[in-house]
Design an enzyme around this catalytic site. Sequence first.
Site, PDB file in Angstrom:
ATOM      1  NE  ARG A 161      -4.202  -1.423   0.544  1.00  0.00           N
ATOM      2  CZ  ARG A 161      -5.217  -1.048   1.005  1.00  0.00           C
ATOM      3  NH1 ARG A 161      -5.204   0.086   2.159  1.00  0.00           N
ATOM      4  NH2 ARG A 161      -6.130  -1.908   1.491  1.00  0.00           N
TER       5      ARG A 161
ATOM      6  NE  ARG B  68      -6.875   5.430   2.405  1.00  0.00           N
ATOM      7  CZ  ARG B  68      -8.145   4.462   3.036  1.00  0.00           C
ATOM      8  NH1 ARG B  68      -9.283   5.137   3.508  1.00  0.00           N
ATOM      9  NH2 ARG B  68      -8.152   3.476   3.986  1.00  0.00           N
TER      10      ARG B  68
ATOM     11  NE  ARG C 251      -9.688   9.742  -1.876  1.00  0.00           N
ATOM     12  CZ  ARG C 251      -9.348   9.358  -0.898  1.00  0.00           C
ATOM     13  NH1 ARG C 251      -9.751   8.572   0.115  1.00  0.00           N
ATOM     14  NH2 ARG C 251      -9.285  10.631   0.372  1.00  0.00           N
TER      15      ARG C 251
ATOM     16  CG  ASP D 136      -8.884  -2.256  -3.977  1.00  0.00           C
ATOM     17  OD1 ASP D 136      -8.842  -1.539  -3.595  1.00  0.00           O
ATOM     18  OD2 ASP D 136     -10.326  -3.305  -3.435  1.00  0.00           O
TER      19      ASP D 136
ATOM     20  CE1 TYR E  91     -13.002  -6.539   2.203  1.00  0.00           C
ATOM     21  CE2 TYR E  91     -11.887  -8.099   1.003  1.00  0.00           C
ATOM     22  CZ  TYR E  91     -11.618  -7.218   1.779  1.00  0.00           C
ATOM     23  OH  TYR E  91     -11.385  -6.902   2.920  1.00  0.00           O
TER      24      TYR E  91
HETATM   25  O1  CP3 Z   1       0.211  -1.377  -2.400  1.00  0.00           O
HETATM   26  C1  CP3 Z   1       0.122  -0.049  -3.491  1.00  0.00           C
HETATM   27  O2  CP3 Z   1       0.139   0.776  -3.252  1.00  0.00           O
HETATM   28  C2  CP3 Z   1      -1.400  -0.527  -4.789  1.00  0.00           C
HETATM   29  C3  CP3 Z   1      -2.910  -0.363  -4.392  1.00  0.00           C
HETATM   30  C4  CP3 Z   1      -3.548  -1.088  -3.856  1.00  0.00           C
HETATM   31  C5  CP3 Z   1      -4.538  -0.837  -3.517  1.00  0.00           C
HETATM   32  N1  CP3 Z   1      -5.179  -1.870  -2.278  1.00  0.00           N
HETATM   33  C6  CP3 Z   1      -4.845   0.782  -3.312  1.00  0.00           C
HETATM   34  C7  CP3 Z   1      -6.287   0.756  -1.845  1.00  0.00           C
HETATM   35  C8  CP3 Z   1      -3.227  -2.239  -2.719  1.00  0.00           C
HETATM   36  C9  CP3 Z   1      -2.426  -3.862  -3.679  1.00  0.00           C
HETATM   37  C10 CP3 Z   1      -5.118  -2.893  -2.686  1.00  0.00           C
HETATM   38  C11 CP3 Z   1      -5.024  -4.616  -2.061  1.00  0.00           C
HETATM   39  C12 CP3 Z   1      -5.996  -4.268  -1.347  1.00  0.00           C
HETATM   40  N2  CP3 Z   1      -7.532  -4.124  -0.853  1.00  0.00           N
HETATM   41  C13 CP3 Z   1      -6.340  -5.750  -0.241  1.00  0.00           C
HETATM   42  C14 CP3 Z   1      -4.906  -6.891   0.124  1.00  0.00           C
HETATM   43  C15 CP3 Z   1      -4.121  -5.914   0.476  1.00  0.00           C
HETATM   44  C16 CP3 Z   1      -4.957  -5.818   2.289  1.00  0.00           C
HETATM   45  O3  CP3 Z   1      -4.450  -4.978   2.844  1.00  0.00           O
HETATM   46  O4  CP3 Z   1      -5.190  -6.689   2.937  1.00  0.00           O
HETATM   47  C17 CP3 Z   1      -7.685  -5.631   0.281  1.00  0.00           C
HETATM   48  C18 CP3 Z   1      -8.383  -6.573   0.947  1.00  0.00           C
HETATM   49  C19 CP3 Z   1      -8.491  -4.474   0.067  1.00  0.00           C
HETATM   50  C20 CP3 Z   1      -9.321  -4.279  -0.247  1.00  0.00           C
HETATM   51  C21 CP3 Z   1      -9.638  -2.537   0.045  1.00  0.00           C
HETATM   52  N3  CP3 Z   1      -8.986  -1.510  -1.056  1.00  0.00           N
HETATM   53  C22 CP3 Z   1     -10.286  -2.246   1.550  1.00  0.00           C
HETATM   54  C23 CP3 Z   1     -10.261  -3.048   2.357  1.00  0.00           C
HETATM   55  C24 CP3 Z   1      -9.939  -0.872   1.525  1.00  0.00           C
HETATM   56  C25 CP3 Z   1     -10.572   0.177   1.916  1.00  0.00           C
HETATM   57  C26 CP3 Z   1      -9.417   0.691   3.397  1.00  0.00           C
HETATM   58  C27 CP3 Z   1      -9.705   1.423   4.364  1.00  0.00           C
HETATM   59  O5  CP3 Z   1      -9.198   1.701   5.118  1.00  0.00           O
HETATM   60  O6  CP3 Z   1     -11.045   2.273   4.446  1.00  0.00           O
HETATM   61  C28 CP3 Z   1     -10.189  -0.590  -0.148  1.00  0.00           C
HETATM   62  C29 CP3 Z   1      -9.592   0.975  -0.655  1.00  0.00           C
HETATM   63  C30 CP3 Z   1      -8.170   1.075  -1.239  1.00  0.00           C
HETATM   64  N4  CP3 Z   1      -7.453   0.144  -1.561  1.00  0.00           N
HETATM   65  C31 CP3 Z   1      -7.508   2.572  -0.988  1.00  0.00           C
HETATM   66  C32 CP3 Z   1      -6.455   2.072  -1.624  1.00  0.00           C
HETATM   67  C33 CP3 Z   1      -4.987   3.191  -1.886  1.00  0.00           C
HETATM   68  C34 CP3 Z   1      -8.044   3.691  -0.014  1.00  0.00           C
HETATM   69  C35 CP3 Z   1      -9.080   4.604  -0.627  1.00  0.00           C
HETATM   70  C36 CP3 Z   1      -9.121   5.749  -0.757  1.00  0.00           C
HETATM   71  O7  CP3 Z   1      -8.288   6.136  -1.297  1.00  0.00           O
HETATM   72  O8  CP3 Z   1      -9.920   6.376  -0.162  1.00  0.00           O
END
Ligand code: CP3
Length: 358
Positions: free
Chosen positions: A29, A33, A42, A79, A156
């Site tokens: 990640r 943010r 964003r 994502d 999910y």
């Molecule tokens: O690593 C990176 O920089 C690449 C981008 C990446 C994102 N999501 C961007 C993202 C990667 C590799 C993911 C994987 C992801 N997404 C996982 C597996 C990794 C883990 O953390 O276990 C999972 C379970 C998700 C599902 C997901 N997407 C969730 C649970 C959320 C919300 C998280 C939160 O804290 O609210 C997201 C959104 C998301 N994916 C964001 C980003 C940068 C934040 C969204 C935003 O900008 O508001």
Amino acid sequence: MNFPALKNTRFLDALALRPIDRTPVWMMRQAGRYLPEYKATRADAGDFLALCKNTDLACEVALQPLRRFELDASILFSDILTIPDAMGLGLYFETGEGPKFTRTVRNMQQVEALESFKTTDALGYVTDAVTAIRHALGGSVPLIGFSGSPWTLATYMIEGGSSRDFRHAKTMMYQQPEVLNALLDRLSDQVAEYLIAQVDAGAQALQIFDSWGGALSHADYVTFSLNPMRKILDKLRASCPGTPVIMFTKGGGLWLEEQLSAQPDALGIDWTVKLGQAKQLVGSRCALQGNLDPMILLGDRDNIKLATTRMLDDYYQGCSEQGLSKTGLIANLGHGITQWTNPDNAKVFIETVNQYAI
Ligand code: CP3
């Protein structure tokens, strides 16, 4: 496709257990943010999904952490939930509540009604982002593509969003395992096709995020999480044998031996595992990636340095004790960096790895 030659091979060298000059480092990640520039981009895009679908802006945010920090790999900005979205479940993000789906999958008819898709059609924005980021990197560091594991994606899809206890997914597991297996089979095929399309578009390594495999019992982990991942790895080895694969089961530290049977190039591990012990177990059968608790970055900078140094000491001591060459570690966090992290604290972690003499 014609891409510039790779200048920094440290990450790929460690994955292949070839000699390295220092430990390669990236952060799960890393585009997100905790970076003010991410939040600004964003806002320009409108929202998170619009950002993922805008090739130029997705490319921009993927590069942002590389401008700030001396990292050895980049990761596709997207994502894991793009797949269930393309299967017709209607993904949306509710501010502060994480991802949600307008439809859930709880019976066989709903599994059968899921749409099949070809990545380059339904998820062309993902492969376009891969190609754009690979070009923009100009060979500076390699690009990682990724997907969720079938089990993690299934949670999910069944729950309709994030969950604390996976009640609906586990009810399906114990009441209608044939429905869960049908869903996991569909997902295994789609994930494999999705990852192969990312390699065709320019991804140089792959990571499978099994974020919720650790919520299962040992036996259920093997049946419902590891076995679907094994099918994907078998297909990847046949279709793109030169592309290394990192398999990351969060909470899966007790099952490294079982995970090895799927023949990943690296295992991702979280902070509950002692790296030296994990090295004892895997030896030179695969590389390891991890495993600093991302919450350590919320604390004191001296402690970040100390904890990072301890982590590296632990791994390389494990190498020495076994008479193995000092390679095969990709320094990372044990899970994604949190949005509450001060970027300067992340920098301390990265610089500590970069300055550590192996
Ligand atoms: O690593 C990176 O920089 C690449 C981008 C990446 C994102 N999501 C961007 C993202 C990667 C590799 C993911 C994987 C992801 N997404 C996982 C597996 C990794 C883990 O953390 O276990 C999972 C379970 C998700 C599902 C997901 N997407 C969730 C649970 C959320 C919300 C998280 C939160 O804290 O609210 C997201 C959104 C998301 N994916 C964001 C980003 C940068 C934040 C969204 C935003 O900008 O508001």
